[in-house]
Design a protein around this motif. Structure first.
Motif, PDB file in Angstrom:
ATOM      1  N   THR A  58     -31.912  94.446-101.328  1.00 55.44           N
ATOM      2  CA  THR A  58     -31.652  93.647-102.526  1.00 55.44           C
ATOM      3  C   THR A  58     -30.798  94.433-103.517  1.00 55.44           C
ATOM      4  OG1 THR A  58     -33.697  94.422-103.563  1.00 55.44           O
ATOM      5  CG2 THR A  58     -33.808  92.389-102.254  1.00 55.44           C
ATOM      6  N   ARG A  74     -29.248  87.391-100.234  1.00 53.74           N
ATOM      7  CA  ARG A  74     -30.345  87.614 -99.286  1.00 53.74           C
ATOM      8  C   ARG A  74     -31.704  87.508 -99.977  1.00 53.74           C
ATOM      9  NH1 ARG A  74     -28.872  92.337 -97.608  1.00 53.74           N
ATOM     10  NH2 ARG A  74     -27.731  91.685 -95.741  1.00 53.74           N
ATOM     11  N   SER A  75     -31.772  87.923-101.225  1.00 50.44           N
ATOM     12  CA  SER A  75     -33.045  87.889-101.945  1.00 50.44           C
ATOM     13  C   SER A  75     -33.391  86.496-102.466  1.00 50.44           C
ATOM     14  CB  SER A  75     -33.010  88.873-103.121  1.00 50.44           C
ATOM     15  OG  SER A  75     -31.995  88.505-104.051  1.00 50.44           O
ATOM     16  N   GLU A  76     -32.437  85.567-102.411  1.00 47.69           N
ATOM     17  CA  GLU A  76     -32.650  84.221-102.939  1.00 47.69           C
ATOM     18  C   GLU A  76     -32.964  83.197-101.867  1.00 47.69           C
ATOM     19  OE1 GLU A  76     -32.604  83.119-106.186  1.00 47.69           O
ATOM     20  OE2 GLU A  76     -32.532  85.230-106.746  1.00 47.69           O
ATOM     21  N   VAL A  77     -32.424  83.393-100.665  1.00 47.55           N
ATOM     22  CA  VAL A  77     -32.509  82.360 -99.630  1.00 47.55           C
ATOM     23  C   VAL A  77     -33.391  82.818 -98.471  1.00 47.55           C
ATOM     24  CG1 VAL A  77     -31.197  80.915 -98.043  1.00 47.55           C
ATOM     25  CG2 VAL A  77     -30.190  81.576-100.239  1.00 47.55           C
ATOM     26  N   LYS A  78     -34.360  82.019 -98.135  1.00 45.40           N
ATOM     27  CA  LYS A  78     -35.209  82.266 -96.970  1.00 45.40           C
ATOM     28  C   LYS A  78     -35.101  81.044 -96.052  1.00 45.40           C
ATOM     29  CE  LYS A  78     -36.638  85.974 -99.085  1.00 45.40           C
ATOM     30  NZ  LYS A  78     -36.089  87.286 -98.710  1.00 45.40           N
ATOM     31  N   THR A  79     -34.345  81.167 -94.975  1.00 43.63           N
ATOM     32  CA  THR A  79     -34.073  80.008 -94.130  1.00 43.63           C
ATOM     33  C   THR A  79     -35.179  79.710 -93.131  1.00 43.63           C
ATOM     34  OG1 THR A  79     -32.930  81.335 -92.450  1.00 43.63           O
ATOM     35  CG2 THR A  79     -31.611  80.502 -94.290  1.00 43.63           C
ATOM     36  N   GLY A  80     -35.911  80.731 -92.733  1.00 47.84           N
ATOM     37  CA  GLY A  80     -36.959  80.521 -91.751  1.00 47.84           C
ATOM     38  C   GLY A  80     -36.443  80.371 -90.335  1.00 47.84           C
ATOM     39  N   LYS A  95     -33.375  81.987 -87.345  1.00 52.48           N
ATOM     40  CA  LYS A  95     -32.453  83.076 -87.027  1.00 52.48           C
ATOM     41  C   LYS A  95     -31.018  82.567 -87.040  1.00 52.48           C
ATOM     42  CE  LYS A  95     -31.923  86.946 -83.814  1.00 52.48           C
ATOM     43  NZ  LYS A  95     -32.443  87.580 -82.578  1.00 52.48           N
ATOM     44  N   SER A 140     -24.937  83.937 -91.403  1.00 52.46           N
ATOM     45  CA  SER A 140     -25.776  84.543 -92.441  1.00 52.46           C
ATOM     46  C   SER A 140     -24.927  85.133 -93.557  1.00 52.46           C
ATOM     47  CB  SER A 140     -26.682  85.614 -91.836  1.00 52.46           C
ATOM     48  OG  SER A 140     -25.924  86.666 -91.262  1.00 52.46           O
ATOM     49  N   TYR A 164     -25.384  83.807 -97.361  1.00 52.36           N
ATOM     50  CA  TYR A 164     -25.827  84.733 -98.397  1.00 52.36           C
ATOM     51  C   TYR A 164     -24.735  84.994 -99.435  1.00 52.36           C
ATOM     52  CZ  TYR A 164     -29.791  85.703 -95.319  1.00 52.36           C
ATOM     53  OH  TYR A 164     -30.917  85.590 -94.531  1.00 52.36           O
TER      54      TYR A 164
END
Length: 361
Positions: free
Chosen positions: A22, A57-63, A65, A71, A75
């Motif tokens: 981050t 990267r610290s804002e989005v969690k796609t769940g 691969k 990516s 990001y």
């Protein structure tokens, strides 16, 4: 410090990124403090900043691969907005305005687009706006990406006729051994034409960026050859920017001494255009010797042995000797079709005039 009127500062991923990937907001704020100090001393500053991907990267969690390209696009799309907003808010505390400049490698491939970018940033600087430049990762494809922001910073520094390019990394400079070896020391100064430091440079990539010290060294040599001082320093050290510009010999960093001979704007563009080349031109031993010698020389058709690729008049071409070694880059005076008909001919105008030719150091 008064000798610097305009500088370019490249802030690397490893400077702005924590160990968890981050953005290090504290370090970002400290660097803005330093830039503001330089602006108060009437030094124009252009920032080439990494950190968009880390911000996103610290804002989005796609769940799910994703591949590397997807990516990076996701990001950076989210992170660039977040990153520029942080810069905007931090500079506003000093009553200063910053602006975003997103670019791609293709935007440097023609003289027209090159000058258009230069005009944009010139207008920003004239208005007192601090340009913050980054590659537009959302639309860049792997084949047409910059090696990393070191390459981009070299292009920006030469395009904007900066007095100095400061490349901030997470180590103090170029070491004469492994940086983690206590016996190693920083090479403090690299004179023009120095060739004996490659053996010391590791080829490993940085943890979060795409480049490494080899890339930084290659860019630094090229930019210094064009008359711009280059400083590789540790961006995690407090107050590093004012200190390296003060000329204080106590500051540990690596300085590349600039060549004294001025280089034209066209030659600066050509010098960084080898990756945009449309074709390849091979020359015989006599031509290679003449081109790489101390005397000024243009490339004549009589010295050309073969041509590959298709190009038009004024396109960029790479030059190779008969052993396949890259010796330079230049702007073609005729198309590949016309050039092929003139190979080996005497009494023809130069294929590449010296004013549009850049030979490797």
């Amino acid at each position: 410090m008064m000798k610097y009127k305009r500088i370019a500062v490249k802030i690397g991923s490893n400077v702005l990124t924590r160990s968890d990937g981050t953005v290090d907001v504290t370090r970002l704020s400290a660097l803005v403090d330093q830039v503001a100090e330089l602006r108060r001393k009437n030094i124009e500053v252009i920032l080439i900043s990494s950190g968009a991907v880390a911000s996103g990267r610290s804002e989005v969690k796609t769940g799910r691969k994703m591949d590397a390209v997807s990516s990076r696009q996701l990001y950076s799309a989210v992170g660039q907005a977040k990153l520029i907003n942080r810069y905007y808010e931090l500079f506003r505390e000093y009553g200063m305005v910053c602006g975003q400049v997103l670019t791609t490698k293709e935007n440097f491939s023609t003289r027209y687009h090159y000058l258009n970018q230069k005009n944009c940033m010139s207008v920003m600087l004239e208005a007192g706006v601090i340009p913050i430049v980054n590659e537009n990762d959302t639309i860049s494809i792997t084949e047409l990406m910059f090696t990393d922001n070191d390459e981009l910073s070299g292009l920006i520094a030469t395009m904007m006729n900066a007095d100095a390019l400061i490349i901030l990394s997470n180590i103090d400079g170029i070491y004469n051994g492994r940086p983690d070896d206590p016996r190693s020391t920083v090479i403090r100064q690299v004179e023009p034409g120095t060739r004996n430091i490659d053996e010391y440079i590791g080829t490993s990539k940085s943890q979060f960026g795409r480049g490494g010290m080899q890339t930084k060294c290659n860019i630094a040599r090229k930019v210094a050859k064009e008359g711009i001082e280059v400083i590789i320093a540790n961006g995690k050290r407090d107050g590093i920017l004012p200190e390296v510009l003060s000329g204080d010999g106590e500051v540990v960093c690596t300085r590349f001494v600039p060549a004294e001979k001025p280089v034209s704007g066209v030659k600066k563009w050509i010098a960084h255009s080898d990756s945009f080349a449309k074709g390849a031109v091979y020359v015989n031993a006599g031509a290679a010797e003449a081109l790489t010698g101390e005397r000024v020389s243009s490339l004549l058709f009589v010295g050309i042995t073969r041509i590959t690729g298709e190009f038009r008049k004024n396109d960029i071409v790479n030059l190779f000797d008969d052993a396949g070694r890259h010796i330079g880059v230049g702007q073609a005076s005729v198309s590949s079709e016309q050039a092929s008909e003139l190979i080996g001919k005497h009494n023809a105008k130069p294929f590449i005039h010296y004013d549009y030719l850049c030979i490797n150091a």
